[in-house]
Design a protein around this motif. Structure first.
Motif, PDB file in Angstrom:
ATOM      1  N   ARG A  24       0.828  -1.203   0.000  1.00 38.18           N
ATOM      2  CA  ARG A  24       0.000   0.000   0.000  1.00 38.18           C
ATOM      3  C   ARG A  24       0.868   1.260   0.000  1.00 38.18           C
ATOM      4  N   SER A  25       1.969   1.219   0.722  1.00 31.42           N
ATOM      5  CA  SER A  25       2.839   2.389   0.835  1.00 31.42           C
ATOM      6  C   SER A  25       3.898   2.483  -0.259  1.00 31.42           C
ATOM      7  N   TYR A  26       4.434   1.334  -0.706  1.00 32.98           N
ATOM      8  CA  TYR A  26       5.617   1.359  -1.557  1.00 32.98           C
ATOM      9  C   TYR A  26       5.485   0.622  -2.874  1.00 32.98           C
ATOM     10  N   GLY A  27       4.410  -0.111  -3.084  1.00 33.54           N
ATOM     11  CA  GLY A  27       4.236  -0.853  -4.328  1.00 33.54           C
ATOM     12  C   GLY A  27       4.488  -2.341  -4.138  1.00 33.54           C
ATOM     13  N   PRO A  28       4.406  -3.090  -5.231  1.00 32.57           N
ATOM     14  CA  PRO A  28       4.517  -4.548  -5.153  1.00 32.57           C
ATOM     15  C   PRO A  28       5.882  -5.009  -4.639  1.00 32.57           C
ATOM     16  N   VAL A  29       5.891  -6.188  -4.068  1.00 26.31           N
ATOM     17  CA  VAL A  29       7.132  -6.763  -3.549  1.00 26.31           C
ATOM     18  C   VAL A  29       7.379  -8.123  -4.166  1.00 26.31           C
ATOM     19  N   LYS A  30       8.631  -8.518  -4.176  1.00 26.10           N
ATOM     20  CA  LYS A  30       9.022  -9.864  -4.557  1.00 26.10           C
ATOM     21  C   LYS A  30       9.725 -10.450  -3.335  1.00 26.10           C
ATOM     22  N   ILE A  31       9.204 -11.535  -2.821  1.00 30.53           N
ATOM     23  CA  ILE A  31       9.762 -12.137  -1.609  1.00 30.53           C
ATOM     24  C   ILE A  31      10.941 -13.021  -1.991  1.00 30.53           C
ATOM     25  N   PHE A  32      12.094 -12.737  -1.388  1.00 32.26           N
ATOM     26  CA  PHE A  32      13.294 -13.519  -1.643  1.00 32.26           C
ATOM     27  C   PHE A  32      13.563 -14.514  -0.530  1.00 32.26           C
ATOM     28  N   GLU A  33      13.150 -14.186   0.688  1.00 36.80           N
ATOM     29  CA  GLU A  33      13.455 -15.056   1.818  1.00 36.80           C
ATOM     30  C   GLU A  33      12.502 -14.733   2.958  1.00 36.80           C
ATOM     31  N   THR A  34      12.144 -15.736   3.724  1.00 33.49           N
ATOM     32  CA  THR A  34      11.347 -15.519   4.926  1.00 33.49           C
ATOM     33  C   THR A  34      12.086 -16.102   6.124  1.00 33.49           C
ATOM     34  N   MET A  35      11.830 -15.547   7.285  1.00 37.62           N
ATOM     35  CA  MET A  35      12.428 -16.031   8.521  1.00 37.62           C
ATOM     36  C   MET A  35      11.326 -16.177   9.550  1.00 37.62           C
ATOM     37  N   SER A  36      11.544 -17.074  10.501  1.00 37.69           N
ATOM     38  CA  SER A  36      10.618 -17.189  11.619  1.00 37.69           C
ATOM     39  C   SER A  36      11.396 -17.617  12.855  1.00 37.69           C
ATOM     40  N   GLY A  37      10.807 -17.370  13.996  1.00 41.71           N
ATOM     41  CA  GLY A  37      11.460 -17.777  15.231  1.00 41.71           C
ATOM     42  C   GLY A  37      12.609 -16.870  15.609  1.00 41.71           C
ATOM     43  N   ASP A  38      13.657 -17.462  16.109  1.00 41.03           N
ATOM     44  CA  ASP A  38      14.774 -16.700  16.659  1.00 41.03           C
ATOM     45  C   ASP A  38      15.923 -16.481  15.681  1.00 41.03           C
ATOM     46  N   GLU A  39      15.691 -16.685  14.401  1.00 41.05           N
ATOM     47  CA  GLU A  39      16.757 -16.453  13.427  1.00 41.05           C
ATOM     48  C   GLU A  39      17.213 -14.999  13.529  1.00 41.05           C
ATOM     49  N   GLN A  40      18.476 -14.759  13.352  1.00 43.85           N
ATOM     50  CA  GLN A  40      19.014 -13.429  13.564  1.00 43.85           C
ATOM     51  C   GLN A  40      19.373 -12.675  12.293  1.00 43.85           C
ATOM     52  N   ALA A  41      19.493 -13.349  11.166  1.00 41.71           N
ATOM     53  CA  ALA A  41      19.930 -12.658   9.961  1.00 41.71           C
ATOM     54  C   ALA A  41      19.395 -13.355   8.722  1.00 41.71           C
ATOM     55  N   PHE A  42      19.128 -12.554   7.696  1.00 40.21           N
ATOM     56  CA  PHE A  42      18.791 -13.089   6.388  1.00 40.21           C
ATOM     57  C   PHE A  42      20.068 -13.613   5.751  1.00 40.21           C
ATOM     58  N   THR A  43      19.961 -14.538   4.833  1.00 42.84           N
ATOM     59  CA  THR A  43      21.121 -15.010   4.089  1.00 42.84           C
ATOM     60  C   THR A  43      21.853 -13.823   3.480  1.00 42.84           C
ATOM     61  N   ARG A  44      21.084 -12.849   2.972  1.00 39.98           N
ATOM     62  CA  ARG A  44      21.662 -11.649   2.358  1.00 39.98           C
ATOM     63  C   ARG A  44      22.533 -10.870   3.346  1.00 39.98           C
ATOM     64  N   ASP A  45      22.180 -10.896   4.623  1.00 44.55           N
ATOM     65  CA  ASP A  45      22.943 -10.176   5.642  1.00 44.55           C
ATOM     66  C   ASP A  45      24.329 -10.764   5.859  1.00 44.55           C
ATOM     67  N   ARG A  46      24.534 -11.999   5.440  1.00 47.04           N
ATOM     68  CA  ARG A  46      25.813 -12.667   5.673  1.00 47.04           C
ATOM     69  C   ARG A  46      26.859 -12.339   4.603  1.00 47.04           C
TER      70      ARG A  46
END
Length: 68
Positions: A35-57
């Motif tokens: 609604r604020s920024y336009g369509p998205v493409k999801i590259f990765e999802t996280m749940s629980g206590d994960e601390q970083a996206f693969t991209r963050d590494r």
């Protein structure tokens, strides 16, 4: 993030670097983002206590360093 409960959508696109929206569910968080920024493409999802996206590494690029 404004609160720890629910879900968040983070953007790593240089034009929206660091943008985050939240919602009580994944669907609401995605709806708030689109609604604020336009369509998205999801590259990765996280749940629980994960601390970083693969991209963050990966090391930041020169463009990402400049944006940060």
């Amino acid at each position: 993030m404004a609160h720890d409960s629910g879900c968040a959508v983070w953007c790593f696109d240089p034009d929206l670097w660091g943008t985050c929206t939240q919602g009580l569910t994944v669907d609401v968080a995605l709806e708030n983002f689109t609604r604020s920024y336009g369509p998205v493409k999801i590259f990765e999802t996280m749940s629980g206590d994960e601390q970083a996206f693969t991209r963050d590494r990966r090391p930041a690029t020169d463009q990402e360093l400049a944006l940060t």
